[in-house]
Design a protein around this motif. Structure first.
Motif, PDB file in Angstrom:
ATOM      1  N   UNK A   1      -1.491  -1.339  -5.093  1.00 39.68           N
ATOM      2  CA  UNK A   1      -0.429  -0.740  -5.908  1.00 39.68           C
ATOM      3  C   UNK A   1       0.626  -0.011  -5.076  1.00 39.68           C
ATOM      4  N   UNK A   2       0.311   0.384  -3.863  1.00 44.84           N
ATOM      5  CA  UNK A   2       1.292   1.077  -3.023  1.00 44.84           C
ATOM      6  C   UNK A   2       1.950   0.158  -2.001  1.00 44.84           C
TER       7      UNK A   2
ATOM      8  N   UNK B   1     -11.763   6.237   7.695  1.00 44.51           N
ATOM      9  CA  UNK B   1     -12.343   6.676   6.431  1.00 44.51           C
ATOM     10  C   UNK B   1     -11.259   6.976   5.402  1.00 44.51           C
ATOM     11  N   UNK B   2     -10.180   7.615   5.836  1.00 45.70           N
ATOM     12  CA  UNK B   2      -9.090   7.933   4.924  1.00 45.70           C
ATOM     13  C   UNK B   2      -8.432   6.665   4.396  1.00 45.70           C
TER      14      UNK B   2
ATOM     15  N   UNK C   1      -7.453   2.809   0.159  1.00 45.91           N
ATOM     16  CA  UNK C   1      -7.434   1.411  -0.257  1.00 45.91           C
ATOM     17  C   UNK C   1      -8.342   1.156  -1.440  1.00 45.91           C
ATOM     18  N   UNK C   2      -9.491   1.811  -1.456  1.00 44.88           N
ATOM     19  CA  UNK C   2     -10.407   1.637  -2.581  1.00 44.88           C
ATOM     20  C   UNK C   2      -9.845   2.258  -3.853  1.00 44.88           C
ATOM     21  N   UNK C   3      -9.143   3.371  -3.711  1.00 43.19           N
ATOM     22  CA  UNK C   3      -8.619   4.057  -4.891  1.00 43.19           C
ATOM     23  C   UNK C   3      -7.352   3.401  -5.443  1.00 43.19           C
TER      24      UNK C   3
END
Length: 93
Positions: A54-55, A42-43, A48-50
């Motif tokens: 980009x990271x 879940x984390x 990933x959705x947020x």
């Protein structure tokens, strides 16, 4: 192709193929799966959705660090095995 290389020179029985594959993948597969609990999934999904890709640049830093940690762990394991053998020679039961 990998399965073909693993079973080269052996009988083509399903249990033998599975046994060889499990011996090679088993420890890494179990270790890798040990961190995939529901809260971790879940984390990772929310991150990933947020953040998306980009990271991804952090992989350039973390992969060499992880490789060094694995190398040090292998050296520690080998030295621990050597110490165990020395103790077994010095103090036979």
């Amino acid at each position: 192709m990998i399965l073909k290389e693993l079973t080269a020179g052996t009988k083509n029985t399903p249990s033998n193929k599975f046994s060889r594959l499990w011996r090679i993948l088993g420890p890494g597969l179990v270790t890798g799966a040990s961190d995939d609990d529901p809260s971790g999934i879940a984390t990772y999904s929310q991150a990933g959705a947020a953040y998306g890709l980009s990271t991804l640049w952090t992989a350039l830093i973390t992969f060499p660090l992880m490789a060094n940690i694995l190398g040090m762990a292998a050296l520690i394991l080998m030295s621990a095995a050597a110490v165990t053998l020395i103790y077994m020679q010095l103090f036979p039961s």
